[in-house]
Every structure is written in structure tokens, then in C-alpha cells.
Design a protein around this motif. Structure first.
Motif, mmCIF file in Angstrom:
data_model
loop_
_atom_site.group_PDB
_atom_site.id
_atom_site.type_symbol
_atom_site.label_atom_id
_atom_site.label_comp_id
_atom_site.label_asym_id
_atom_site.label_seq_id
_atom_site.Cartn_x
_atom_site.Cartn_y
_atom_site.Cartn_z
ATOM 1 N N UNK A 217 41.841 71.084 97.702
ATOM 2 C CA UNK A 217 41.600 71.032 96.259
ATOM 3 C C UNK A 217 41.129 72.427 95.884
ATOM 4 N N UNK A 218 42.095 73.286 95.559
ATOM 5 C CA UNK A 218 41.791 74.707 95.464
ATOM 6 C C UNK A 218 42.473 75.364 94.277
ATOM 7 N N UNK A 219 41.887 76.461 93.842
ATOM 8 C CA UNK A 219 42.573 77.324 92.887
ATOM 9 C C UNK A 219 43.668 78.062 93.666
ATOM 10 N N UNK A 220 44.638 78.665 92.993
ATOM 11 C CA UNK A 220 45.676 79.392 93.727
ATOM 12 C C UNK A 220 45.130 80.469 94.669
ATOM 13 N N UNK A 221 44.123 81.221 94.249
ATOM 14 C CA UNK A 221 43.577 82.269 95.121
ATOM 15 C C UNK A 221 42.948 81.681 96.380
ATOM 16 N N UNK B 91 52.531 76.465 87.173
ATOM 17 C CA UNK B 91 51.348 76.589 88.026
ATOM 18 C C UNK B 91 51.536 75.844 89.342
ATOM 19 N N UNK B 92 52.187 74.677 89.303
ATOM 20 C CA UNK B 92 52.468 73.948 90.547
ATOM 21 C C UNK B 92 53.456 74.750 91.396
ATOM 22 N N UNK B 93 54.430 75.386 90.762
ATOM 23 C CA UNK B 93 55.400 76.208 91.493
ATOM 24 C C UNK B 93 54.699 77.357 92.219
ATOM 25 N N UNK B 94 53.607 77.866 91.655
ATOM 26 C CA UNK B 94 52.840 78.909 92.329
ATOM 27 C C UNK B 94 52.278 78.388 93.655
ATOM 28 N N UNK C 87 39.407 75.687 85.949
ATOM 29 C CA UNK C 87 40.297 76.325 86.917
ATOM 30 C C UNK C 87 40.948 75.302 87.847
ATOM 31 N N UNK C 88 40.276 74.191 88.073
ATOM 32 C CA UNK C 88 40.799 73.156 88.955
ATOM 33 C C UNK C 88 41.624 72.116 88.210
ATOM 34 N N UNK C 89 41.681 72.219 86.918
ATOM 35 C CA UNK C 89 42.366 71.225 86.091
ATOM 36 C C UNK C 89 43.602 71.866 85.475
ATOM 37 N N UNK C 90 44.765 71.289 85.715
ATOM 38 C CA UNK C 90 45.983 71.815 85.117
ATOM 39 C C UNK C 90 46.203 71.114 83.784
ATOM 40 N N UNK C 91 45.908 71.803 82.712
ATOM 41 C CA UNK C 91 46.172 71.293 81.377
ATOM 42 C C UNK C 91 47.076 72.300 80.683
ATOM 43 N N UNK C 92 47.683 71.869 79.593
ATOM 44 C CA UNK C 92 48.563 72.740 78.839
ATOM 45 C C UNK C 92 49.913 72.081 78.672
ATOM 46 N N UNK C 93 50.892 72.870 78.326
ATOM 47 C CA UNK C 93 52.240 72.323 78.164
ATOM 48 C C UNK C 93 52.775 71.903 79.530
ATOM 49 N N UNK C 94 53.710 70.966 79.511
ATOM 50 C CA UNK C 94 54.320 70.536 80.771
ATOM 51 C C UNK C 94 54.961 71.722 81.479
#
Length: 181
Positions: free
Chosen positions: A33-37, A135-138, A122-129
Motif C-alpha cells: 500500500x504505497x505511493x509510486x515513489x 496513475x495505475x499504469x504508473x 497521496x494514497x487515495x486515487x481520486x479524480x477523473x477515470x
């Protein structure tokens, strides 16, 4: 009971470098359960341990657990779920202290600093689909040859059941559907 006829995949969770190395040596996968970095660092530690153990990275699975809430009808998803998420994050952080407070009233969360709110966001992906898919692709790119599993957290205590169902429907139709093969 009889042992299972088929092999059962074993995953573990952890974030400390020694836990990551143990997982790479002994498990089939790990739940993070991590940020990309942070994920990038964790994957590097895992890769090094897999190499040292002579294991093929494509056989070691990575799970990334995160809250995913797409915006809807012009509404900012954070405005819908932010307070519930902040409370849940605070409660997870309070678990150790709460174990020593038996028989005492449960404290309220209190005011969070801007930094604490930013950490939760930072741990929550919100925004447009589309932005969530990017962000998931990252994470997918960072995972490299290892299979990546996204574990979406859509349940947040304190939210109405109808909103919970709406959040799950939005995730399924607007985000997960874009990854369906």
C-alpha cells in the motif's frame, strides 16, 4: 483435514526492507500500500532479493492496495469521501495506542495537519477515470515483469450504503473496465 489438491499461492504483506526480502525468498507475492515513489523502492528491494534467490520476477506477484474513487457528475470524489478516508486512516494509525486504552472512551480524530491530509490524499486515487487509469499504469510500469494486482478499497466506514454502492459501481464501470482484457 486433507491437504489441498492444488497448490495454494502464498502472499504476505509488509513494507520494511527485511520483510520485502523475506517475501521475495519465501512467498508467491506481496501486498503493498504505497505511493509510486515508495512502490518503486519496494520493487527494487524485491527485485534484488529475487535475483539473489535465483527467482524469476515474472513468477512473483505484486498487489497494490489503494482507495480508488473516480469523480462523478462534476463532483470531486475527495469532497465525497475525504472525511471518511481521513477518519479511517487516523483510526488505523491509532490502533496500537487504542490497544492500551481498554475501558476508556474512544477519542475523536481531532484536527489534522495539512501534511497529514496530503499524506492521506497521496494514497487515495481520486479524480477523473482517465487520470486514475494513468496513475495505475504508473504502478504497472514500475512492477515490470511481475504481475500486478490492484486491490481497490471502496468501503469507508461512515458513508451511506447507497454512496458505497455508487463508489463501487463507478470504480467497476469507469476504471476497472478499462483494464479488462
Amino acid at each position: 483435514p486433507r491437504p489441498p489438491k492444488d497448490r495454494i499461492s502464498t502472499w504476505v504483506g509488509g513494507h520494511a526492507d527485511p520483510a520485502l526480502r523475506r517475501a521475495a525468498r519465501h512467498a508467491d507475492g506481496i501486498l503493498l500500500c504505497s505511493t509510486p515513489d515508495t512502490f518503486r523502492h519496494e520493487v527494487a528491494v524485491i527485485r534484488e532479493a529475487l535475483d539473489a534467490a535465483g527467482r524469476d520476477p515474472s513468477t512473483f506477484e505484486l498487489g497494490q492496495y489503494m482507495t480508488i474513487v473516480p469523480d462523478a457528475d462534476g463532483r470531486d470524489a475527495w469532497d465525497e469521501v475525504g472525511e471518511a478516508l481521513l477518519h479511517a486512516d487516523w483510526k488505523y494509525g491509532d490502533m496500537e495506542a487504542s490497544a492500551r486504552r481498554t475501558g476508556q472512551p474512544i477519542p475523536g480524530r481531532g484536527r489534522l495537519t495539512d501534511e497529514e491530509v496530503a499524506d492521506s490524499r497521496a494514497f487515495c486515487l481520486t479524480g477523473s477515470a482517465a487520470s486514475i487509469v494513468e496513475r495505475i499504469a504508473e504502478y504497472r510500469e514500475i512492477a515490470g515483469p511481475s504481475p500486478l494486482h490492484v486491490v481497490a478499497r471502496n468501503y469507508l466506514p461512515g458513508l451511506a450504503a447507497a454512496l458505497q454502492r455508487d463508489l463501487l459501481d463507478r470504480f467497476a464501470t469507469e476504471v476497472a473496465a478499462r483494464f479488462a482484457g
